[in-house]
Structure formats: structure tokens, C-alpha cells
Design a protein around this motif. Structure first.
Motif, mmCIF file in Angstrom:
data_model
loop_
_atom_site.group_PDB
_atom_site.id
_atom_site.type_symbol
_atom_site.label_atom_id
_atom_site.label_comp_id
_atom_site.label_asym_id
_atom_site.label_seq_id
_atom_site.Cartn_x
_atom_site.Cartn_y
_atom_site.Cartn_z
ATOM 1 N N CYS A 49 0.832 -1.214 0.000
ATOM 2 C CA CYS A 49 0.000 0.000 0.000
ATOM 3 C C CYS A 49 0.861 1.257 0.000
ATOM 4 O O CYS A 49 0.631 2.187 -0.791
ATOM 5 C CB CYS A 49 -0.924 0.010 1.214
ATOM 6 N N LEU A 50 1.847 1.291 0.876
ATOM 7 C CA LEU A 50 2.699 2.484 0.991
ATOM 8 C C LEU A 50 3.609 2.621 -0.222
ATOM 9 O O LEU A 50 3.738 3.712 -0.796
ATOM 10 C CB LEU A 50 3.525 2.407 2.270
ATOM 11 N N GLY A 51 4.238 1.510 -0.616
ATOM 12 C CA GLY A 51 5.115 1.561 -1.784
ATOM 13 C C GLY A 51 4.362 1.924 -3.049
ATOM 14 O O GLY A 51 4.833 2.727 -3.864
ATOM 15 N N GLY A 52 3.157 1.356 -3.210
ATOM 16 C CA GLY A 52 2.346 1.668 -4.387
ATOM 17 C C GLY A 52 1.935 3.117 -4.449
ATOM 18 O O GLY A 52 1.955 3.741 -5.524
ATOM 19 N N SER A 53 1.567 3.707 -3.298
ATOM 20 C CA SER A 53 1.155 5.116 -3.284
ATOM 21 C C SER A 53 2.324 6.040 -3.612
ATOM 22 O O SER A 53 2.153 7.059 -4.290
ATOM 23 C CB SER A 53 0.562 5.480 -1.923
#
Length: 251
Positions: A236-240
Motif C-alpha cells: 500500500c505504501l510503496g504503491g502510493s
């Protein structure tokens, strides 16, 4: 504080936090270590919201480059003390009333949905500003207090989030403290680029909803392995972040 120095310090703090995770793995086993890694990444991502408000406060009070490092050090030190007190209260509450975790879970889901649907609009409340000015005539001292108060406000989200991951005191305290200790260098690293991560708030919001949902799922005896939680949060964090950077490059 140059950008290069801030990058090196941020990397060092993350490295120290990861090294502690390795020690915890050898000392207590894989389960506490995975809980710690998940909690640390969650706390670290939630601390980015602190940076948005810290930047706003420094701009509002026109804090100079020379004073900024000292103010951050003092404010973060005060925030750590308050966090320890908050965590102690949270752990005592959860120990004596397990159902409180479900309340925390519902609160995190609500907060995540609200954060995802709205834009980050951090503002300095004029009423709070005037109230604190009565007691703190020194503007720099006022900024230090406001930094600590800001961290307390964000701790309302982050501490329930980490309690959803683990209730082991060592894991809860260490993940919080390591995340907060890295705020100083992270501030100087991100202060000129906070507007570039336009989708990071949505990524953090999804993390909060996921953690809150995981906490509520415990009511029906559904429990996800720690490695699944760690993977989901990291994605989630890496994708954002990747999405934010790609949008900036295409703009």
C-alpha cells in the motif's frame, strides 16, 4: 541540515530500527520480530503526516534554518515522553478490557475512510494559537510545544494501530520510539517535497482501514498471519509513493 545529510541520517535511523528487529528475531523469535517490523512500518508511514504539519508550523512561525534542528530535537524529545505515557495507558486499557480493541478497530476504519475521501488540509488553529500565546511568550518555545501537541493528536491514530498489530510492550514501545526518533531527519528530507507525494495520504488511509478491519475480524476468530499484514502494508505504501512519483513525472 543539507538534503544529503538528511538522507544519510534517515537511512541510519531506518538501519538502526531494522538492526533492532534482527536482534529481536534472535532474542524472542520470528513472531515478535514480524510484529515489530509491521508496527514500525505502520508507525513510520503515519509519522509522514506529522511532517506535513511540522512544515506548516515552521512556515507559519517563520522558523529559521539555524533554529530548526534545535526546535525539532526538543519537540520530538517531548513527544517521546508523551507517547510513552499514552502507550502505557493504552496497554493497561487493553489488558483489562479486551473489547476496547474492537472500538479501536472501528475508529481506525472510520479514520481511514475519512482520510481517503478527503484532502490533507492541515491548518494552524488561530484559537489554539492565541490560547498558547498567553502562556508561552517565547515564539520558539511555543513551536516546541505545538510540535509535541501535534504528535499527541496523531498518536490518537497511530497507537491504536500498533496495538492492533501487537500488545507486547517491547514491540509497541520500540516501534513507536524508533519511528519518532527518525522524524527529525525525515523532516529535512521531505520538507521541500511534501507536495510531490499526492497519493501517500490515500496509501496511509488504506493501511488504517486494513489494520482496523483486521482488528474487527478478531471478533469472528479470523486472524491473518503477520507476514500477510506486513506485505499488505508495504504494498500500500510503496504503491502510493510510486504512483505519486509517476504522476509527477507525467505532469
Amino acid at each position: 541540515m543539507t538534503l544529503r545529510r538528511a538522507l544519510v541520517q534517515t537511512f541510519c535511523w531506518v538501519l538502526v530500527a531494522l538492526a533492532f528487529g534482527v536482534v529481536l528475531w534472535r532474542w524472542k523469535g520470528s513472531d515478535p520480530a514480524l510484529e515489530y517490523a509491521t508496527a514500525y512500518i505502520t508507525e513510520w508511514s503515519l509519522s509522514v503526516d506529522n511532517i506535513f504539519v511540522f512544515v506548516l508550523l515552521f512556515r507559519f512561525f517563520q522558523v529559521g534554518e539555524r533554529e530548526a534542528p534545535k526546535i525539532l530535537t526538543a519537540g520530538i524529545g517531548l513527544a517521546i515522553v508523551f507517547r510513552i505515557l499514552f502507550i502505557a495507558g493504552g496497554l493497561a486499557l487493553v489488558t483489562h478490557a479486551h473489547w476496547v480493541l474492537y472500538v479501536f478497530g472501528a475508529f481506525l476504519v472510520y479514520t481511514g475512510i475519512k482520510m481517503f475521501s478527503g484532502k490533507h488540509q492541515a491548518q494552524v488553529n488561530p484559537k489554539v494559537h492565541r490560547f498558547l500565546q498567553r502562556f508561552f511568550k517565547n515564539p520558539l518555545l511555543l513551536v516546541i510545544v505545538l510540535l509535541a501537541v501535534t504528535d499527541i493528536v496523531f498518536a490518537m491514530d497511530s497507537i491504536p494501530a500498533v496495538l492492533a498489530i501487537s500488545t507486547v510492550p517491547l514491540v509497541v514501545y520500540s516501534s513507536n520510539i524508533f519511528a519518532v526518533l527518525g522524524l527529525r531527519s525525515l523532516f529535512f528530507l521531505l520538507k521541500g517535497a511534501v507536495d510531490r507525494f499526492r497519493y501517500l495520504q490515500q496509501g496511509v488511509a488504506v493501511v488504517l482501514v486494513f489494520i482496523g478491519g483486521k482488528m474487527l475480524a478478531d471478533m469472528i476468530q479470523v486472524r491473518l498471519p503477520d507476514w500477510v499484514s506486513l506485505t499488505v502494508i508495504a504494498l500500500c505504501l510503496g504503491g502510493s509513493i510510486v504512483l505519486s512519483l509517476s504522476k509527477n513525472n507525467n505532469a
